[in-house]
Design a protein around this motif. Structure first.
Motif, PDB file in Angstrom:
ATOM      1  N   VAL A  24      38.086  51.610  37.080  1.00 19.93           N
ATOM      2  CA  VAL A  24      38.152  51.245  38.496  1.00 19.93           C
ATOM      3  C   VAL A  24      39.536  50.666  38.785  1.00 19.93           C
ATOM      4  O   VAL A  24      40.013  49.787  38.063  1.00 19.93           O
ATOM      5  N   ASP A  25      40.183  51.186  39.809  1.00 19.14           N
ATOM      6  CA  ASP A  25      41.469  50.672  40.259  1.00 19.14           C
ATOM      7  C   ASP A  25      41.284  49.906  41.568  1.00 19.14           C
ATOM      8  O   ASP A  25      40.503  50.326  42.429  1.00 19.14           O
ATOM      9  N   LEU A  26      41.997  48.787  41.689  1.00 26.62           N
ATOM     10  CA  LEU A  26      41.923  47.960  42.890  1.00 26.62           C
ATOM     11  C   LEU A  26      43.323  47.713  43.431  1.00 26.62           C
ATOM     12  O   LEU A  26      44.301  47.720  42.679  1.00 26.62           O
ATOM     13  N   ARG A  27      43.402  47.470  44.714  1.00 18.98           N
ATOM     14  CA  ARG A  27      44.650  47.031  45.335  1.00 18.98           C
ATOM     15  C   ARG A  27      44.297  46.212  46.566  1.00 18.98           C
ATOM     16  O   ARG A  27      43.182  46.319  47.107  1.00 18.98           O
ATOM     17  N   ILE A  28      45.212  45.345  46.984  1.00 19.56           N
ATOM     18  CA  ILE A  28      45.050  44.615  48.233  1.00 19.56           C
ATOM     19  C   ILE A  28      46.169  45.034  49.172  1.00 19.56           C
ATOM     20  O   ILE A  28      47.316  45.200  48.759  1.00 19.56           O
ATOM     21  N   VAL A  29      45.794  45.195  50.437  1.00 19.57           N
ATOM     22  CA  VAL A  29      46.692  45.797  51.411  1.00 19.57           C
ATOM     23  C   VAL A  29      46.742  44.932  52.654  1.00 19.57           C
ATOM     24  O   VAL A  29      45.696  44.430  53.124  1.00 19.57           O
ATOM     25  N   ASP A  30      47.937  44.745  53.191  1.00 20.42           N
ATOM     26  CA  ASP A  30      48.083  44.022  54.455  1.00 20.42           C
ATOM     27  C   ASP A  30      47.353  44.806  55.542  1.00 20.42           C
ATOM     28  O   ASP A  30      47.657  45.997  55.765  1.00 20.42           O
ATOM     29  N   LEU A  65      50.067  44.644  48.658  1.00 22.60           N
ATOM     30  CA  LEU A  65      50.495  43.268  48.424  1.00 22.60           C
ATOM     31  C   LEU A  65      50.543  42.967  46.924  1.00 22.60           C
ATOM     32  O   LEU A  65      49.833  43.594  46.126  1.00 22.60           O
ATOM     33  N   PRO A  66      51.343  41.985  46.517  1.00 29.22           N
ATOM     34  CA  PRO A  66      51.480  41.675  45.086  1.00 29.22           C
ATOM     35  C   PRO A  66      50.259  40.955  44.531  1.00 29.22           C
ATOM     36  O   PRO A  66      49.526  40.286  45.251  1.00 29.22           O
ATOM     37  N   TRP A  67      50.096  41.102  43.219  1.00 31.46           N
ATOM     38  CA  TRP A  67      49.051  40.370  42.505  1.00 31.46           C
ATOM     39  C   TRP A  67      49.641  39.038  42.052  1.00 31.46           C
ATOM     40  O   TRP A  67      50.087  38.882  40.921  1.00 31.46           O
ATOM     41  N   ASP A  68      49.618  38.063  42.950  1.00 34.63           N
ATOM     42  CA  ASP A  68      50.170  36.755  42.609  1.00 34.63           C
ATOM     43  C   ASP A  68      49.171  35.625  42.825  1.00 34.63           C
ATOM     44  O   ASP A  68      49.506  34.454  42.658  1.00 34.63           O
ATOM     45  N   GLY A  69      47.939  35.975  43.180  1.00 35.21           N
ATOM     46  CA  GLY A  69      46.905  34.967  43.370  1.00 35.21           C
ATOM     47  C   GLY A  69      46.986  34.220  44.680  1.00 35.21           C
ATOM     48  O   GLY A  69      46.132  33.374  44.957  1.00 35.21           O
ATOM     49  N   THR A  70      47.990  34.502  45.504  1.00 33.49           N
ATOM     50  CA  THR A  70      48.126  33.804  46.789  1.00 33.49           C
ATOM     51  C   THR A  70      48.072  34.763  47.970  1.00 33.49           C
ATOM     52  O   THR A  70      47.446  34.468  48.989  1.00 33.49           O
ATOM     53  N   ALA A  71      48.741  35.916  47.850  1.00 31.27           N
ATOM     54  CA  ALA A  71      48.714  36.891  48.943  1.00 31.27           C
ATOM     55  C   ALA A  71      47.307  37.467  49.074  1.00 31.27           C
ATOM     56  O   ALA A  71      46.697  37.849  48.075  1.00 31.27           O
TER      57      ALA A  71
END
Length: 543
Positions: free
Chosen positions: A364-370, A377-383
């Motif tokens: 499973v692939d995941l991403r977070i998007v504005d 968005l980056p995987w930095d735990g804040t965005a």
């Protein structure tokens, strides 16, 4: 250059024949109104073969949708295999839906036949004349005293099996992309949408449930699936259990906390799974039962509050393991078990890890998007942005043209509707559903985090946070709180408890004390119902 491996389809007949041949001695137990019944895998397999013949004898077409309206039982498991192993599609119907929703999804799916527990007949038989496409209604007699209609469309499950000859030989499904099962979303906004699982997706999902860093199911396990078999195929657990040969314990209609804990104690259950509301109701009883056999209590369907997981750690000796997914993801997408980089963390920090949604499972692939720009968005735990998913058991479209332009991206990823952060090690933390975020003065407030902090109060049983319309800030958070029996708290007590735990501007403007948080048909908090109750049409009271 292609590899030189055999081309064999990933289909459920392999799972069935493996269990029949290797695990015939293993057991399947079901709690019934008359006590408990037990069969071996071998006996179950013979009944699956008879049921396959029944479907042919009744003239159920080759790619028919076959409805099931049933509890978690051995006989429901027979349908789980007889239907897809003969090339048909099992359509599990949610027994908690309203009549209008049931009628809609039976018609939309095009069910030709429906198998229904006798005790559940009153919920669906009144729709029979409005569903002319359903040619047969097969009653599974679960011991209830419900009157069975005198109607030629109504047949008896056990009588059909008793006269059927078992299917002889091996079941064959040539194309692994053949549909195997159909589940509908809960439809909290608009009509429910059908998610059509393939043999390939089901086998791969089952395999991943057997891996060590996901659920690690194995032949030595005794699995109690509390999550309903009508809800995302009971999270795929019945298929996974049969694949590895685990013993199964089915609760039937006995869903009370005491009954479930009794099953765990008597049958030395090692793995169980259910929604948080089930495990919350069991907390006061944990000390009354020997639960030492458990190695995993899986929670999902909605966020597991940290306080609930810790209550199980204290009362039963192990915390709840949180998993995340949805109907469109089959549903397993992440599991929140601590990893090696968490070694050395204290108890409080580990509790925080378990309160996250965890890492994506393999494949499973995941991403977070504005949500506004569409930028990843980056995987930095804040965005934080919209969580999107892709993988071999994740939906690419909805059944029957149930289109939703907002559900899938142009490059084929599923838009989950969840807002999340992902840290550098891939641990996901859900912030909210996009429709449940509170946007105050242009800044986002997470209702999930507020709920978790409110439920950390020892006198709070449940809490749901919704957006309250506000002339100055556009929206402000309002908390709906259920207190423990005998507890006496006011708004100022909730605010005082939250002070120092969350940012000051996150503190709720209003606290509504209610008897119960309304639930959806799958046990999730129905914030839509709360918004309609307290802030109908988004208008301030008295405005």
């Amino acid at each position: 250059m292609h590899g030189l491996m055999q081309d064999r389809p990933l289909t459920l007949p392999h799972v069935f024949h493996r269990a029949e041949r290797i695990f015939g001695h293993k057991s399947i137990l079901t709690a019934t109104v008359d006590g408990e019944s037990r069969v071996t895998y071998a006996q179950w397999a013979e009944r699956v073969r008879r049921l396959a013949t029944v479907l042919d004898t009744l003239g159920v077409s080759a790619e028919a949708r076959v409805g099931s309206f049933a509890w978690n039982t051995q006989r429901h498991l027979e349908l789980y295999f007889a239907v897809p192993c003969t090339g048909r599609v099992l359509h599990t119907l949610n027994i908690r839906l309203f009549a209008e929703q049931l009628q809609y999804i039976v018609e939309h799916a095009g069910d030709e036949i429906v198998f229904v527990e006798r005790s559940l007949l009153p919920l669906i038989w009144p729709l029979a004349d409005r569903l002319p496409g359903v040619r047969h209604w097969v009653v599974i007699d679960d011991g209830a005293d419900t009157e069975i209609p005198d109607d030629p469309r109504v047949l008896d499950y056990e009588q059909l099996l008793a006269v059927a000859e078992p299917f002889d030989g091996r079941f064959t499904v040539e194309d692994e992309d053949t549909a195997a099962a159909l589940c509908y979303t809960s439809g909290t906004t608009g009509n429910p949408k059908g998610v059509l699982y393939s043999h390939r997706s089901t086998v791969l999902h089952s395999l991943i449930s057997l891996t060590a860093d996901t659920l690690g199911l194995g032949e030595r396990d005794r699995l109690l699936p509390v999550v309903p078999m009508f809800h995302v195929n009971a999270w795929g657990l019945p298929y996974a259990a049969v694949l590895c040969g685990a013993d199964l314990v089915f609760p039937g209609p006995a869903m009370r906390p005491g009954a479930l804990l009794g099953l765990i104690q008597r049958h030395r259950v090692t793995v169980t799974a259910g929604v948080p509301t089930i495990w919350l109701g069991a907390v006061p009883l944990l000390g009354d039962y020997d639960l030492s056999s458990l190695r995993m209590v899986l929670g999902g369907g909605s966020a597991v509050p940290k306080s609930l997981s810790e209550a199980w750690r204290t009362g039963a000796g192990l915390p709840i393991t949180q998993a995340w997914g949805m109907t469109e993801t089959s549903p397993l997408a992440t599991v929140a078990s601590p990893r090696s980089h968490h070694d050395g963390l204290g108890a409080a920090a580990l509790a925080g890890v378990r309160a996250s949604q965890g890492q994506a499972v393999p494949l499973v692939d995941l991403r977070i998007v504005d949500p506004e720009s569409g930028a990843e968005l980056p995987w930095d735990g804040t965005a934080f942005g919209e969580l999107q998913a892709s993988g071999p058991w994740i939906a690419a479209a909805y059944f029957g043209g149930g289109s939703d332009a907002n559900s899938f991206t142009g490059d084929g990823w599923l838009r989950t509707g969840d807002v999340a952060t992902i840290d550098a090690k891939g641990f996901v933390r859900l912030v909210d559903r996009t429709k449940d975020l509170v946007k105050s003065g242009g800044e986002w407030i997470s209702s999930v985090e507020l709920e978790n902090e409110i439920m950390a109060h020892p006198d709070v049983v449940e809490a749901a946070v919704i957006a309250k319309p506000d002339e100055r800030w556009s929206e402000r958070p309002a908390a709906c709180v259920v207190l423990a029996e005998g507890a006496r708290l006011g708004t100022e007590d909730i605010v005082a408890h939250l002070t120092g735990r969350v940012a000051k501007w996150w503190l709720p403007d209003e606290v509504h004390f209610i008897d119960e948080v309304p639930k959806t048909s799958t046990g999730k908090f129905s914030k839509k119902a709360l918004r309609e109750r307290f802030y109908p049409s988004g208008v301030l009271p008295g405005a």
